[in-house]
Design an enzyme around this catalytic site. Structure first.
Site, PDB file in Angstrom:
ATOM      1  N   HIS A 194       0.873  -1.169   0.000  1.00 20.76           N
ATOM      2  CA  HIS A 194       0.000   0.000   0.000  1.00 20.76           C
ATOM      3  C   HIS A 194       0.918   1.229   0.000  1.00 20.76           C
ATOM      4  O   HIS A 194       2.026   1.159   0.534  1.00 20.76           O
ATOM      5  CB  HIS A 194      -0.828  -0.058   1.291  1.00 20.76           C
ATOM      6  CG  HIS A 194      -1.916   0.948   1.397  1.00 20.76           C
ATOM      7  ND1 HIS A 194      -1.684   2.255   1.740  1.00 20.76           N
ATOM      8  CD2 HIS A 194      -3.256   0.827   1.225  1.00 20.76           C
ATOM      9  CE1 HIS A 194      -2.846   2.899   1.774  1.00 20.76           C
ATOM     10  NE2 HIS A 194      -3.813   2.055   1.466  1.00 20.76           N
ATOM     11  N   ASP A 221       3.173  -4.839   8.153  1.00 22.51           N
ATOM     12  CA  ASP A 221       1.968  -4.031   8.054  1.00 22.51           C
ATOM     13  C   ASP A 221       0.774  -4.985   8.189  1.00 22.51           C
ATOM     14  O   ASP A 221       0.458  -5.733   7.267  1.00 22.51           O
ATOM     15  CB  ASP A 221       1.966  -3.310   6.693  1.00 22.51           C
ATOM     16  CG  ASP A 221       0.642  -2.624   6.377  1.00 22.51           C
ATOM     17  OD1 ASP A 221      -0.309  -2.754   7.175  1.00 22.51           O
ATOM     18  OD2 ASP A 221       0.571  -1.965   5.324  1.00 22.51           O
ATOM     19  N   GLN A 264      -4.458  -5.235   7.046  1.00 22.29           N
ATOM     20  CA  GLN A 264      -5.469  -6.120   6.459  1.00 22.29           C
ATOM     21  C   GLN A 264      -5.517  -7.472   7.161  1.00 22.29           C
ATOM     22  O   GLN A 264      -6.428  -8.269   6.926  1.00 22.29           O
ATOM     23  CB  GLN A 264      -5.174  -6.341   4.966  1.00 22.29           C
ATOM     24  CG  GLN A 264      -5.314  -5.097   4.115  1.00 22.29           C
ATOM     25  CD  GLN A 264      -6.754  -4.618   4.013  1.00 22.29           C
ATOM     26  OE1 GLN A 264      -7.703  -5.402   4.103  1.00 22.29           O
ATOM     27  NE2 GLN A 264      -6.934  -3.320   3.826  1.00 22.29           N
ATOM     28  N   LYS A 271     -10.218  -1.038  10.866  1.00 25.96           N
ATOM     29  CA  LYS A 271     -10.397  -2.229  10.027  1.00 25.96           C
ATOM     30  C   LYS A 271     -10.698  -3.463  10.882  1.00 25.96           C
ATOM     31  O   LYS A 271     -11.057  -4.512  10.380  1.00 25.96           O
ATOM     32  CB  LYS A 271      -9.150  -2.470   9.173  1.00 25.96           C
ATOM     33  CG  LYS A 271      -8.922  -1.391   8.121  1.00 25.96           C
ATOM     34  CD  LYS A 271      -7.882  -1.833   7.126  1.00 25.96           C
ATOM     35  CE  LYS A 271      -7.165  -0.700   6.440  1.00 25.96           C
ATOM     36  NZ  LYS A 271      -7.954   0.092   5.509  1.00 25.96           N
ATOM     37  N   CYS A 281      -4.767   2.591  -3.638  1.00 23.42           N
ATOM     38  CA  CYS A 281      -3.512   3.109  -3.076  1.00 23.42           C
ATOM     39  C   CYS A 281      -2.344   2.163  -3.315  1.00 23.42           C
ATOM     40  O   CYS A 281      -1.460   2.022  -2.466  1.00 23.42           O
ATOM     41  CB  CYS A 281      -3.645   3.397  -1.581  1.00 23.42           C
ATOM     42  SG  CYS A 281      -4.876   4.627  -1.201  1.00 23.42           S
TER      43      CYS A 281
END
Lengths: 449, 138
Positions: free
Chosen positions: A166, A243, A246, A269, A407
């Site tokens: 991203h 990261d 998600q 999220k 993105c």
């Protein structure tokens, strides 16, 4: 004869009673077993109607249709438990933390620090002070790029990211490289959307100072082999940032098991509020790294000549934090754990398989990202049609999907496309909704062709 | 026809449809009939920024009137571009600069003016007015 008959009758009665007892026991045993089986199944099955009722927004209408929300990758909806926690904070607990001597301030300080411990336990971090509250994943990565970069990165050093990142996990490193004269190296992917691990190994060198990759791709849904990525880097003493934006809604992230040096995610999220996120960092790095932003709350003593900074985690938490957000995030984590991440993963996998097979049956649909190990995120393109058009028609049908480059422009360039339509499922979505979506998509294709 | 008259004509055309599907189908058809921009103008400098779909817009001044040609890779966007070209093309710079473009609201496409839509209808209008302004001050 009569006596015999009596005896016979009594024997018969006895036999019948014995038989009855036997069958009763058998029945009870079987029933009990069945009960325990049902109970153990209950822990892995989601009561979908009960769950949906806990998300107020799922009962609203959009363009006259009952909302079908398939944009969970952008942000997830919030259960009433999270909304209640935020409301409860403002009604009963509002005060500033870490400052006042008064009761309210002390109560909320305890509650906020308890939220930190909830997050620590959820990530299985060794210490609560390794959990830093931030504004979100982007903020967490910026913190590390800025602060770790200031301490450890010099001219000629290399930073490794991947082709599926991203922008949030590209730009902070790109900027750092420009500032320091360091070099950004990119792990390529194959056509299925999987990292080329051989290439990754080749990129690791004595010049590499940090590796920063995503746990799960927001576009492709690929679940990356982060444990292996970390182990390979650690073999050369290189720290790794994961990261997890998600990943946390779909899977259990155990930072000690992964041996991650940094792990970040956003609350929103994970069914929590916007504006709050987490940076987990190993104590040994966080202690060495300089503060990112400075100000109230980050200090021990201040004179105009010199400032002595506070210990972890306060060193990295300048200013009044998003206290309500912290309370909401803790509520979200408790909520998710009550349902169970294993049950969530199993159910979402069912949705993924179901939707993938339905999409593959539609002429002209091409799924982007066909990794063997995938989360419930599906990106696709339809031959000759623009994602924007498809998204616009689906929206008219009350179906929320994401369209565009998500993105991840370098990733779009990799696949030679302008953008995709993305559907991303949460555990409150259903196969019936997927059926509706497929009908809607077919209708949109017909209208636009 | 004046800009207002063309706007009124479009409003009447859209009034025939009482559901969104009819409106969108009409918009899609209009997109298909858009006078295409010449291939040589489909360059990055003709690209309107702020669009999720790509829009290329070219203008030239002919006999004191601005002529717009445009294209988009998304068909619904193309329909909206077609509407804007139909309304604004072939008018003087002053007329274009002063156009209120109230028809967008009246035909029920206001949602496309919201910035989150990122289809760039706003950017499109801005670009067309900027072009007109540039011709005016020349």
């Amino acid at each position: 004869m009569l006596l015999f008959d009596k005896k016979k009758t009594s024997a018969l009665k006895h036999f019948i009673i014995l038989q009855f007892k036997f069958y009763l026991e058998l029945f009870l045993t079987l029933h009990f077993q069945k009960m325990t089986t049902i109970n153990s199944i209950d822990k892995t099955i989601i009561d979908i109607q009960k769950v949906r009722a806990q998300f107020p927004i799922l009962s609203r209408r959009v363009n006259g249709k009952l909302l079908i929300y398939f944009d969970n990758g952008a942000t997830a909806q919030k259960p009433i438990q999270v909304i209640d926690a935020i409301v409860y904070y403002y009604i009963n607990q509002n005060a500033n933390i870490h400052r006042g001597v008064h009761t309210l301030s002390q109560e909320i300080t305890v509650a906020y620090e308890h939220a930190r411990v909830t997050i620590q336990k959820h990530l299985n971090a060794e210490h609560a002070h390794e959990i830093i509250f931030t504004k979100g994943t982007t903020d967490s990565i910026n913190l590390v790029a800025h602060s770790f970069g200031k301490k450890y990165i010099t001219k000629g050093d290399e930073i490794i990211i991947s082709e599926m990142e991203h922008h949030s996990n590209i730009l902070p490193w790109q900027q750092l490289c420009e500032e320091k004269g360091a070099i950004l190296k990119v792990i390529p992917i194959n056509d299925s959307g999987e990292l080329l691990m051989d290439e990754y190994e080749k990129l690791l060198s004595s010049k590499t100072k940090i590796v920063s990759v995503t746990h799960i791709s927001n576009v492709l849904g690929t679940i990356n082999p982060v444990k292996e990525i970390i182990a390979l880097a650690h073999a050369k003493n290189i720290p790794v940032l994961i990261d997890g934006a998600q990943a946390v809604p779909h899977t259990k992230a155990d930072v000690q098991e992964l041996d991650a040096d940094f792990y970040c995610f956003s609350a929103h999220k994970l069914f929590g509020p916007t504006g709050v996120g987490i940076l987990y960092g190993k104590e040994k790095y966080l202690n060495e790294m300089p503060p990112y932003q400075v100000g109230g709350g980050t200090i021990k003593t201040v004179t105009f000549a010199k400032t002595e900074y506070a210990d972890l985690p306060l060193k990295f938490e300048a200013g009044t934090p998003h206290i309500a957000g912290g309370m909401g995030l803790a509520a979200a984590i408790n909520y998710v754990n009550e349902i169970g991440l294993d049950a969530i993963a199993a159910y979402e996998h069912e949705l993924l398989v179901y939707a993938t097979s339905a999409l593959n049956k539609i002429n002209g649909v091409k799924i982007i990202g066909e990794a063997a190990n995938k989360a419930s995120v599906i990106s696709f393109v339809v031959e000759g049609l623009h994602p924007f058009d498809l998204g616009t028609i689906l929206d008219q049908l009350g179906i929320a999907v994401r369209t565009g480059h998500h993105c991840t422009q370098p990733l779009m360039q990799r696949f030679g496309i302008q953008g995709t339509v993305r559907v991303s499922f949460a555990f409150y979505n259903t196969k019936e909704e997927i059926d509706e979506f497929i009908i809607g998509l077919e209708r949109a294709i017909k209208m636009l062709s | 026809m004046s800009i207002e008259e063309i706007e009124q004509e479009i409003i009447e055309e859209f009034e025939i449809f009482d559901d969104w599907m009819g409106k969108y189908e009409f918009l899609i058809d209009m997109g298909k009939s858009l006078p295409m921009i010449e291939e040589k103008y489909k360059t990055d400098d003709k690209l309107i920024k702020g669009c999720q779909s790509r829009v290329w817009m070219h203008s030239e001044l002919k006999d004191g009137k601005v002529i717009f040609t445009a294209d988009s890779d998304a068909i619904i966007t193309k329909g909206m571009v077609a509407l804007m070209v139909r309304v604004l093309s072939n008018h003087t710079p002053d007329e274009i600069i002063n156009a209120k473009l109230e028809f967008v609201d009246k035909i029920g496409l206001t949602q496309h003016l919201s910035p989150t839509r990122s289809n760039g209808l706003v950017s499109m209008i801005k670009q067309m007015k900027m072009d007109a302004l540039a011709y005016k001050v020349k």
